[in-house]
Motif scaffolding. Structure first.
Motif, mmCIF file in Angstrom:
data_model
loop_
_atom_site.group_PDB
_atom_site.id
_atom_site.type_symbol
_atom_site.label_atom_id
_atom_site.label_comp_id
_atom_site.label_asym_id
_atom_site.label_seq_id
_atom_site.Cartn_x
_atom_site.Cartn_y
_atom_site.Cartn_z
ATOM 1 N N TRP A 167 4.561 5.968 -5.034
ATOM 2 C CA TRP A 167 4.911 6.082 -6.443
ATOM 3 C C TRP A 167 3.851 6.839 -7.215
ATOM 4 O O TRP A 167 4.172 7.649 -8.095
ATOM 5 N N LEU A 189 4.059 1.570 -0.903
ATOM 6 C CA LEU A 189 4.802 1.729 -2.157
ATOM 7 C C LEU A 189 3.907 2.280 -3.259
ATOM 8 O O LEU A 189 4.287 3.214 -3.983
ATOM 9 N N ALA A 190 2.702 1.704 -3.380
ATOM 10 C CA ALA A 190 1.797 2.127 -4.455
ATOM 11 C C ALA A 190 1.448 3.600 -4.304
ATOM 12 O O ALA A 190 1.494 4.367 -5.274
ATOM 13 N N VAL A 191 1.110 4.015 -3.078
ATOM 14 C CA VAL A 191 0.697 5.404 -2.870
ATOM 15 C C VAL A 191 1.864 6.351 -3.106
ATOM 16 O O VAL A 191 1.715 7.389 -3.764
ATOM 17 N N THR A 206 0.832 -1.200 0.000
ATOM 18 C CA THR A 206 0.000 0.000 0.000
ATOM 19 C C THR A 206 0.868 1.252 0.000
ATOM 20 O O THR A 206 0.655 2.179 -0.799
#
Lengths: 175, 175, 175
Positions: C86, C82-84, C80
């Motif tokens: 990036w 990492l996704a946010v 979560t």
């Protein structure tokens, strides 16, 4: 004799315009994926809040175990989902990938709610959303295959492929 | 007097060609990474199927616990692996990164099978594939260092770096 | 009569220069995110080493359970994060996103150490770093909103937005 300096100025000017065009192009080609990612993050936060609330109550052990297990199963497949969705969106087209992502999130929500409410002898399985993930994997394979075709044979089937996947993504709605 | 309109037309034309070139360039520089990601996703699906099948049988409790534990250890390090592989592929070169990714997947497969087959007193450790991850982290650091060198000193060592990493990735095969 | 070939040569030349410019541009816009990702990977390795060392000792069951639980909670929210991070870095600006990522990593380190050291009746909760994640989600939303504004109304607020987020990221330091 005037052409070379104008040309080199044009190159400089275009290099800058390229950079600014490129950045908005980057956002243009991923903004649907980013929106789906944000929704999935909010859903993760919803799941985590549920787990935390159950963990604080301490009076219902089986309920906590069940919601914790549902959360863990969802989290286990979360990186897989993100990776496949982004690859499919980058390789082929973002619209069907984002649509499939939304379908996956709906399936996950149903799975989580179903896991919490049911008794232990009829819990849903470990896996869910297999069809959506299979569709996204297929999109990736089609995108890479298309790229290799274009590279070695020079014929671009991307438009056809995108039309087919756009149509195929509607089939995901059939339960 | 004809030059400016032709130039501005050329700018427009180039902006469009840039966009289409850019998209195929994007796919060109990531398609090996996408293929490795797809293989890892299929491996995840294989692991999850194993867990689901063991969970349904219910007669072998320790076998289920072992396969579930192996799956969880693999899943725990999966986002780390994906992040490092993509960063290394984007910063330096996709070929050695994808090659190291394949090596990692083979190590993971060995780990999973070894975990399932062994008795509990000699389970493999929590970590695996450390060498491959260390190599990928090194690739990221080299790539960023190279970018900073180019930015502040203007000398491009990228070709040399790529050759060295291509050669070094062959060393990963030595067990 | 000389213009068309020169122009087509210019197109070819620019296509190549575009590609090389684009690659360094790609690295330029993500290298801070890559650095933060690398630091988070090293932190993950530190957590995993702690878990492995506790698991090998076998004499302290509760210590192993606690460190394993802390590690699992950290790993659950890692994709979560990492996704946010990036998405926020790609949509708006990498500098505040990377800064918020560093703050998140510090919060995670504190959480892990606090989890290990404390007795079971006062463990920290399941969630941590909520404020940082909320800030990153807000950055994503602002970035997409800004892109849609530019696309449909043609006014670019990106510079203003970046200045505001740069200032707002300093507010994260207030505990």
């Amino acid at each position: 004799r005037v052409a070379p300096p104008r040309n080199s100025y044009g190159v400089l000017c275009l290099a800058f315009s390229t950079i600014s065009v490129m950045l908005s192009v980057v956002v243009e080609h991923i903004f649907l994926l980013v929106i789906v990612t944000l929704i999935s993050v909010l859903q993760n936060a919803f799941f985590a809040t549920k787990v935390e609330r159950e963990g604080k109550e301490h009076n219902n052990k089986t309920a906590f175990e069940r919601v914790s297990c549902a959360n863990r199963n969802c989290m286990d497949s979360y990186p897989t989902f993100l990776a496949v969705m982004w690859c499919a969106g980058l390789c082929l087209n973002q619209a069907p990938a984002a649509f499939a992502g939304i379908i996956y999130l709906v399936a996950r929500q149903k799975y989580f709610v179903g896991y919490m409410g049911q008794t232990s002898q009829s819990t849903p399985g470990y896996l869910f959303g297999k069809r959506v993930l299979a569709f996204l994997i297929l999109m990736c394979i089609v995108g890479i295959f298309n790229y290799l075709l274009v590279r070695y044979f020079g014929s671009d089937y991307k438009d056809t492929m995108e039309m087919i996947t756009n149509a195929a993504s509607a089939l995901l709605l059939i339960p």
